[in-house]
Design a protein around this motif. Structure first.
Motif, PDB file in Angstrom:
ATOM      1  N   LEU B  91     -13.711 101.561 -44.273  1.00  0.00           N
ATOM      2  CA  LEU B  91     -13.951 101.825 -42.852  1.00  0.00           C
ATOM      3  C   LEU B  91     -13.107 102.996 -42.357  1.00  0.00           C
ATOM      4  CD1 LEU B  91     -14.275  98.278 -41.262  1.00  0.00           C
ATOM      5  CD2 LEU B  91     -16.025 100.063 -41.446  1.00  0.00           C
ATOM      6  N   ASP B  92     -11.830 103.016 -42.794  1.00  0.00           N
ATOM      7  CA  ASP B  92     -10.957 104.123 -42.393  1.00  0.00           C
ATOM      8  C   ASP B  92     -11.479 105.454 -42.924  1.00  0.00           C
ATOM      9  OD1 ASP B  92      -9.325 102.525 -41.000  1.00  0.00           O
ATOM     10  OD2 ASP B  92      -7.662 102.521 -42.418  1.00  0.00           O
ATOM     11  N   THR B  93     -12.035 105.422 -44.130  1.00  0.00           N
ATOM     12  CA  THR B  93     -12.572 106.655 -44.706  1.00  0.00           C
ATOM     13  C   THR B  93     -13.752 107.157 -43.886  1.00  0.00           C
ATOM     14  OG1 THR B  93     -11.863 105.956 -46.890  1.00  0.00           O
ATOM     15  CG2 THR B  93     -13.484 107.717 -46.805  1.00  0.00           C
ATOM     16  N   VAL B  94     -14.600 106.221 -43.452  1.00  0.00           N
ATOM     17  CA  VAL B  94     -15.736 106.613 -42.608  1.00  0.00           C
ATOM     18  C   VAL B  94     -15.227 107.173 -41.279  1.00  0.00           C
ATOM     19  CG1 VAL B  94     -17.742 105.775 -41.339  1.00  0.00           C
ATOM     20  CG2 VAL B  94     -17.323 104.990 -43.666  1.00  0.00           C
ATOM     21  N   GLN B 174       0.289  99.667 -36.223  1.00  0.00           N
ATOM     22  CA  GLN B 174      -1.009  99.567 -36.904  1.00  0.00           C
ATOM     23  C   GLN B 174      -2.145 100.161 -36.083  1.00  0.00           C
ATOM     24  OE1 GLN B 174      -2.078  95.838 -38.870  1.00  0.00           O
ATOM     25  NE2 GLN B 174      -0.053  95.100 -38.306  1.00  0.00           N
ATOM     26  N   ASP B 175      -2.003 100.109 -34.755  1.00  0.00           N
ATOM     27  CA  ASP B 175      -3.099 100.588 -33.915  1.00  0.00           C
ATOM     28  C   ASP B 175      -3.166 102.110 -33.826  1.00  0.00           C
ATOM     29  OD1 ASP B 175      -3.893  98.032 -33.358  1.00  0.00           O
ATOM     30  OD2 ASP B 175      -2.521  97.847 -31.645  1.00  0.00           O
ATOM     31  N   THR B 176      -2.032 102.770 -34.059  1.00  0.00           N
ATOM     32  CA  THR B 176      -2.023 104.219 -33.844  1.00  0.00           C
ATOM     33  C   THR B 176      -1.829 105.022 -35.124  1.00  0.00           C
ATOM     34  OG1 THR B 176       0.329 104.081 -33.333  1.00  0.00           O
ATOM     35  CG2 THR B 176      -1.196 104.125 -31.468  1.00  0.00           C
ATOM     36  N   ALA B 177      -1.423 104.377 -36.231  1.00  0.00           N
ATOM     37  CA  ALA B 177      -1.023 105.124 -37.431  1.00  0.00           C
ATOM     38  C   ALA B 177      -2.129 106.070 -37.911  1.00  0.00           C
ATOM     39  CB  ALA B 177      -0.624 104.156 -38.540  1.00  0.00           C
ATOM     40  N   SER B 265      -3.641 102.634 -42.253  1.00  0.00           N
ATOM     41  CA  SER B 265      -4.096 104.023 -42.388  1.00  0.00           C
ATOM     42  C   SER B 265      -4.545 104.296 -43.826  1.00  0.00           C
ATOM     43  CB  SER B 265      -2.993 105.002 -41.979  1.00  0.00           C
ATOM     44  OG  SER B 265      -1.872 104.856 -42.807  1.00  0.00           O
ATOM     45  N   GLU B 266      -4.963 103.222 -44.492  1.00  0.00           N
ATOM     46  CA  GLU B 266      -5.375 103.360 -45.894  1.00  0.00           C
ATOM     47  C   GLU B 266      -6.732 104.044 -45.989  1.00  0.00           C
ATOM     48  OE1 GLU B 266      -3.705 103.142 -48.970  1.00  0.00           O
ATOM     49  OE2 GLU B 266      -3.438 100.991 -48.750  1.00  0.00           O
ATOM     50  N   LEU B 267      -6.820 105.069 -46.851  1.00  0.00           N
ATOM     51  CA  LEU B 267      -8.107 105.668 -47.169  1.00  0.00           C
ATOM     52  C   LEU B 267      -8.477 105.239 -48.587  1.00  0.00           C
ATOM     53  CD1 LEU B 267      -7.675 109.355 -45.935  1.00  0.00           C
ATOM     54  CD2 LEU B 267      -8.641 107.417 -44.706  1.00  0.00           C
ATOM     55  N   LEU B 268      -9.727 105.410 -48.952  1.00  0.00           N
ATOM     56  CA  LEU B 268     -10.128 105.064 -50.320  1.00  0.00           C
ATOM     57  C   LEU B 268      -9.276 105.823 -51.332  1.00  0.00           C
ATOM     58  CD1 LEU B 268     -14.020 104.897 -50.056  1.00  0.00           C
ATOM     59  CD2 LEU B 268     -12.437 103.006 -50.504  1.00  0.00           C
TER      60      LEU B 268
END
Lengths: 285, 312
Positions: B91-94, B174-177, B265-268
């Motif tokens: 989801l973060d990647t998208v 977590q909300d802003t990272a 803030s994890e990306l794939l």
């Protein structure tokens, strides 16, 4: 009378729009340069000053000691040498190999040449993540894991496809007649390559070397994939190490960032025109 | 409008000369030239093609890097379906693609439009926006980390303008990272996209704008009907660059947050790296890499189709 009035109004309007342009573009540039100015100022402040007044405060001290600390104690000197030991051979070898391949593919009727060209470009467009694990194992297998040659090898192998594609496009536009004249004069392929095509490709080579210098110099992912020992790391990885070593000593970290950015900024300022041309070479063709 | 479209058609490239004439050289390829092509190809085969094939195979195994890889079929991909961190990272990647990609394209175009005219001082403005492109993302990240600190510039600025209640540990929340990481990435990318668009704008025939003016088009109309259609080629390039860059994005996240706090803030790409090289789950890491590859593949394929047409 009326025409003079309207032209005066037009002039005023033009002046106003010029002023508006400079105000807008100036503010934008200032916003863009602000982080750079901040890191420069921070790198010149003392730790006590930052600790007492905060990172965002007006500087009340001036010292060059931070650079010494990052350079000597922080190991940035060694890291910079490592970076240059990787970057310079990589740029030279990649461009030499790419120029050779582009010459063959663009100037000779070769079977499968379009397929080969696109295969090479495709290799460069692969996400590096799919290569990380096999490349680290491969370098172990070849006995070069945790050595600079491993990093040089993978940078060359991964980069070459893109440069072949760009140089191919450039060399293709050189008129056939030049080459035919050389063939009539009895020149072999090596002479055609070395004496005719390569000199004519110089603008593209200059642009690509400025570009590839920054790309390879700035790389982090390949470095931390094939290297392990701290003393062998290039400057990007060392900068992360510096951050761990000098936690919240922003003066030293900022000095380290300045050192790490200086070579590419120097290349950019010196070769700005080539650099920008390079970015466009690959894209807007 | 009629004038406009015919004029536009006139600028399309002239028909290409018949094939075969261009190469010109001898029909048989000399051995030296063959070697010229094969040596670089070999270098790429060793470091890219062969590892890539291995990567696909490893995605079907369970492997700790020490003992031999054990073939497990599609088990890694089945595991992803129940992996919450994978879901967050995807989801973060998208989100990264949409925000980082979309904003850098929009703002890159906007700055290019602003700075396209050759006038006094414009070179300085361009250079200022372009300068961050040459910084490593690591150095960029550290600069911004200093800005985001609890006693950093951003918080002091908020305090100074009376918004002290918004003060924040930007990277630790977590909300802003994730958003805090996107800003430096944008700061660096916009100048690059701007250069691409500047070149594209320069390539537009001024006669088209004259024609539009004659037809009574206003500023917006000539932008909508001349500039945008003429930029189609550049748009395709920018889109490819952005998608590929987004999926590759690693340095800036790794040096700012390493995907934290709590994978917010994890990306794939960062998840793949930490799974493979920190958790030493090389099979699962390879499977994550395959997912990244599949996402990139659509873009790569369309890019190659374009390149294929041009290389002809």
């Amino acid at each position: 009378m009326t025409t003079r009035q309207t032209s005066a109004a037009a002039l005023r309007r033009r002046r106003l729009s010029t002023a508006g342009f400079h105000a807008g573009a100036g503010a934008l540039s200032l916003l863009w340069l602000l982080p750079i100015a901040l890191v420069l100022v921070t790198s010149l402040r003392s730790f006590d000053d930052i600790a007492a007044h905060g990172l965002g405060s007006w500087p009340r001290s001036f010292t060059l000691g931070n650079f010494r600390q990052a350079w000597v104690d922080g190991g940035q000197q060694r890291a910079l040498v490592n970076s240059l030991l990787v970057t310079v051979p990589c740029v030279l070898v990649t461009l030499a190999l790419a120029a050779m391949a582009a010459f063959g593919l663009s100037r000779y009727e070769m079977p499968l040449r379009r397929t080969l060209l696109l295969l090479m470009l495709g290799g460069n467009l692969l996400p590096p993540q799919i290569l990380l694990i096999p490349v680290s194992k491969l370098s172990e297998l070849m006995g070069v894991y945790d050595t600079l040659p491993a990093l040089i090898g993978v940078q060359i192998g991964f980069g070459v496809g893109f440069y072949v594609f760009v140089l191919h496009g450039f060399m293709r536009s050189i008129p056939v007649e030049i080459q035919q004249a050389a063939v009539v004069d009895g020149a072999g392929p090596w002479q055609i390559f070395w004496r005719i095509i390569l000199p004519l490709t110089r603008p593209a080579l200059a642009a690509l070397s400025a570009l590839s210098f920054t790309w390879i110099f700035n790389d982090l992912l390949w470095a931390i994939t094939v290297l392990r020992t701290d003393t062998k790391m290039p400057i990007t990885a060392a900068l992360i190490g510096l951050q761990g070593q000098y936690v919240s000593m922003w003066n030293v970290i900022a000095a380290g960032s300045v050192i790490a950015a200086a070579p590419t900024v120097a290349v950019f300022l010196r070769f700005q025109r080539h650099f920008v041309a390079g970015l466009n070479l690959g894209a807007v063709k | 409008m009629a004038v406009l479209t015919t004029a536009a058609r006139k600028t399309t490239p002239v028909p290409t000369p018949p094939r075969g004439r261009r190469a010109g050289g001898p029909r048989r390829t000399p051995p030296l030239v063959l070697a010229f092509v094969l040596v670089p190809l070999l270098a790429e085969a060793v470091w890219v093609f062969w590892p890539a094939l291995q990567g696909f195979y490893l995605a079907l195994t369970s492997w700790d890097g020490v003992s031999a890889p054990r073939f497990v079929g599609l088990a890694n991909f089945r595991e992803m379906l129940h992996d919450d961190i994978f879901r967050t990272a995807a989801l973060d990647t998208v989100l990264w693609l949409v925000l980082f990609g979309g904003l850098s394209a929009l703002l890159g175009l906007a700055t290019a439009l602003l700075l396209q005219q050759e006038r006094r001082g414009v070179g300085f403005y361009r250079a200022a926006l372009f300068l961050p492109v040459v910084f490593s993302l690591v150095a960029t990240a550290l600069v911004w980390q200093a800005i985001y600190q609890p006693d950093g510039v951003l918080n002091q600025l908020l305090q100074a303008v009376g918004l002290g209640s918004l003060r924040h540990a930007w990277l630790a929340d977590q909300d802003t990272a994730l958003y805090a990481v996107i800003v430096p990435a944008l700061w660096r990318q916009i100048g690059y996209v701007m250069v691409l668009y500047l070149a594209g704008l320069k390539g537009i025939d001024p006669a088209l704008y004259e024609a539009a003016k004659v037809d009574g088009a206003g500023r917006w109309q000539s932008f909508r009907h001349v500039t945008l259609p003429q930029l189609r080629g550049v748009n395709a390039v920018v889109l490819s660059v952005i998608v590929i860059d987004s999926l590759r994005s690693f340095d800036v996240v790794w040096s700012l947050t390493r995907g934290g706090p709590y994978h917010s803030s994890e990306l794939l790409s960062t998840y793949m790296y930490s799974t493979a090289f920190q958790s030493l789950r090389l099979g699962y890491g390879s499977a994550l890499a395959v997912v990244i590859f599949l996402l990139a593949f659509g873009v790569i394929a369309s890019y190659l189709v374009r390149a294929f047409r041009e290389a002809d």
